[in-house]
Design an enzyme around this catalytic site. Structure first.
Site, PDB file in Angstrom:
ATOM      1  N   GLN A   1      13.138   3.508 114.822  1.00  0.00           N
ATOM      2  CA  GLN A   1      13.127   4.835 115.455  1.00  0.00           C
ATOM      3  C   GLN A   1      11.718   5.359 115.712  1.00  0.00           C
ATOM      4  O   GLN A   1      11.544   6.372 116.383  1.00  0.00           O
ATOM      5  CB  GLN A   1      13.884   5.839 114.584  1.00  0.00           C
TER       6      GLN A   1
ATOM      7  N   LEU B   1      18.359  10.950 114.576  1.00  0.00           N
ATOM      8  CA  LEU B   1      17.217  11.511 115.316  1.00  0.00           C
ATOM      9  C   LEU B   1      17.032  10.852 116.682  1.00  0.00           C
ATOM     10  O   LEU B   1      16.413  11.438 117.563  1.00  0.00           O
ATOM     11  CB  LEU B   1      15.926  11.387 114.489  1.00  0.00           C
TER      12      LEU B   1
ATOM     13  N   HIS C   1      23.674   4.501 106.969  1.00  0.00           N
ATOM     14  CA  HIS C   1      23.249   4.751 108.355  1.00  0.00           C
ATOM     15  C   HIS C   1      21.878   4.110 108.613  1.00  0.00           C
ATOM     16  O   HIS C   1      21.672   3.437 109.627  1.00  0.00           O
ATOM     17  CB  HIS C   1      23.216   6.272 108.589  1.00  0.00           C
ATOM     18  N   GLU C   2      20.940   4.312 107.689  1.00  0.00           N
ATOM     19  CA  GLU C   2      19.578   3.787 107.903  1.00  0.00           C
ATOM     20  C   GLU C   2      19.527   2.267 107.771  1.00  0.00           C
ATOM     21  O   GLU C   2      18.804   1.605 108.516  1.00  0.00           O
ATOM     22  CB  GLU C   2      18.585   4.437 106.930  1.00  0.00           C
TER      23      GLU C   2
END
Ligand code: NI
Length: 178
Positions: free
Chosen positions: A55, A99, A140-141
């Site tokens: 990200q 994000l 999630h990460e």
């Protein structure tokens, strides 16, 4: 420390798998620590509860987690080469954001309990058992490390519809921002 630009959905790096970090590099070079500090600063600036290297346009296997908005005793931390080694049988639906998808929130079902093996920022092996929002953020990460995104858990037709709607509203937002 420096704020890093966030990569948004549509950028191919979000679909790439991360590369393992050599633990000796962690001990001998400051560059991963600098990346971790910059990622923590970037995550906080954007009010994220997690951030993965892809990200911020990097491919090292490193994630940040910060659940301090849910648990006042929690501190942000980095995990290097994180892997889920065990999941519980029970599944829960929790609303997730990312994000890389501003203003998109989706109800996603995942295991309620996970065990994660990783290295800490000093290169020491560690294991973390988590539930609640921490378990959710970790899953999630860690998915980001494999190029997997939260939208992948939605039925393809619904996903297409939601992404179209999301892209229209994000274009409208860009225009109104000038
Ligand atoms: Ni994300």
């Amino acid at each position: 420390m420096a704020l890093l630009p966030i990569v948004y959905y549509g950028d191919r790096i979000l679909r790439k798998a991360g590369k393992r970090i050599d633990p000796t590099d962690l001990k001998e070079s400051a560059s991963i620590k600098k990346l971790a500090h910059d990622m923590i600063e970037t995550m906080r600036e954007n009010n994220g509860i997690g951030l993965a290297a892809q990200q911020v346009n990097r491919l090292e296997r490193i994630i940040m987690i910060d659940v301090s908005s849910f648990d006042e005793n929690a501190e942000p931390f980095a995990l290097i080469n994180p892997e889920i080694v065990k999941v519980g049988k029970e599944k829960v639906v929790i609303q997730e954001g990312c994000l890389s998808f501003p203003d998109l929130y989706l109800d996603i079902e995942r295991p309620a309990l996970v065990t994660v093996a990783a290295l800490d920022i000093e290169g020491n092996p560690m294991t973390l058992e988590a539930d609640g929002i921490l378990a959710r953020a970790l899953q999630h990460e860690i998915d980001h490390m494999k190029g997997t995104l939260f939208i992948d858990y939605i039925h393809p037709l619904k996903r297409k519809f939601l992404l179209k709607k999301w892209q229209v509203s994000s274009n409208a937002r860009k225009k109104s921002d000038g």
